[in-house]
Design an enzyme around this catalytic site. Structure first.
Site, PDB file in Angstrom:
ATOM      1  N   HIS A   1     -22.538 -38.695  39.084  1.00  0.00           N
ATOM      2  CA  HIS A   1     -21.613 -39.293  38.320  1.00  0.00           C
ATOM      3  C   HIS A   1     -20.702 -40.308  38.808  1.00  0.00           C
ATOM      4  O   HIS A   1     -20.682 -41.382  38.205  1.00  0.00           O
ATOM      5  CB  HIS A   1     -20.576 -38.011  37.552  1.00  0.00           C
ATOM      6  CG  HIS A   1     -21.270 -36.762  37.050  1.00  0.00           C
ATOM      7  ND1 HIS A   1     -20.984 -35.581  37.371  1.00  0.00           N
ATOM      8  CD2 HIS A   1     -21.893 -36.767  35.939  1.00  0.00           C
ATOM      9  CE1 HIS A   1     -21.572 -34.675  36.542  1.00  0.00           C
ATOM     10  NE2 HIS A   1     -22.326 -35.744  35.804  1.00  0.00           N
TER      11      HIS A   1
ATOM     12  N   SER B   1     -24.949 -31.025  38.260  1.00  0.00           N
ATOM     13  CA  SER B   1     -23.819 -30.193  38.330  1.00  0.00           C
ATOM     14  C   SER B   1     -24.250 -28.732  38.344  1.00  0.00           C
ATOM     15  O   SER B   1     -23.819 -27.922  39.188  1.00  0.00           O
ATOM     16  CB  SER B   1     -23.042 -30.353  36.968  1.00  0.00           C
ATOM     17  OG  SER B   1     -22.175 -31.405  36.915  1.00  0.00           O
TER      18      SER B   1
END
Length: 151
Positions: free
Chosen positions: A17, A127
């Site tokens: 990210h 994630s």
């Protein structure tokens, strides 16, 4: 002013990210990292923790704003007057999934999606992988920014 929203659950934010956001900074005047709230989803980290991880990491970056939202991303974009959605692509499966969403968003709300390919050194990070490694006591230091490690 060119503003983009980078939506996601960020459970937790990863170096993947961060790679996308950092590389998009020269393209936009402001990037809003928007944590979507989905009451049907079970999160490992609370909303407050996820927001804190991101805010702490980007505390010295004035072009970054962190918010939370409910509902459709396109509706939130209209609410805050944003014309671009920023998304990262790790692999062909991501592309196919994100392409369909981007086309729908353009059709329904005239919002453009900007795709950036993840860097080779972060393309494998997700994630869900981070959560799995963390859950089993593994070392996530090479997968997440330092603000997550403080937890």
């Amino acid at each position: 002013m060119k503003r983009a929203i980078f939506p996601g659950s960020f459970d937790p934010i990863t170096l993947g990210h961060v790679d996308i956001v950092n590389r998009a900074l020269p393209l936009f005047d402001e990037i809003i990292i928007a944590i979507g709230i989905n009451s049907d989803k079970k999160y490992m980290f609370s909303l407050e923790e996820r927001k804190h991880f991101i805010e702490k990491y980007y505390q010295n970056q004035p072009k970054i704003k962190v918010t939370t939202y409910h509902g459709l991303t396109t509706e939130y974009c209209k609410e805050i007057d944003v014309d671009f959605i920023l998304r990262g692509l790790r692999n062909p499966a991501d592309f196919e999934f994100e392409k369909a969403i981007a086309q729908t968003n353009r059709k329904l709300a005239q919002i453009e999606t900007v795709f950036l390919l993840t860097s080779a050194d972060t393309a494998f990070i997700s994630s869900s992988i981070v959560r799995d490694v963390y859950r089993h006591g593994g070392d996530i230091s090479g997968l997440v920014p330092p603000s997550v490690l403080e937890k």
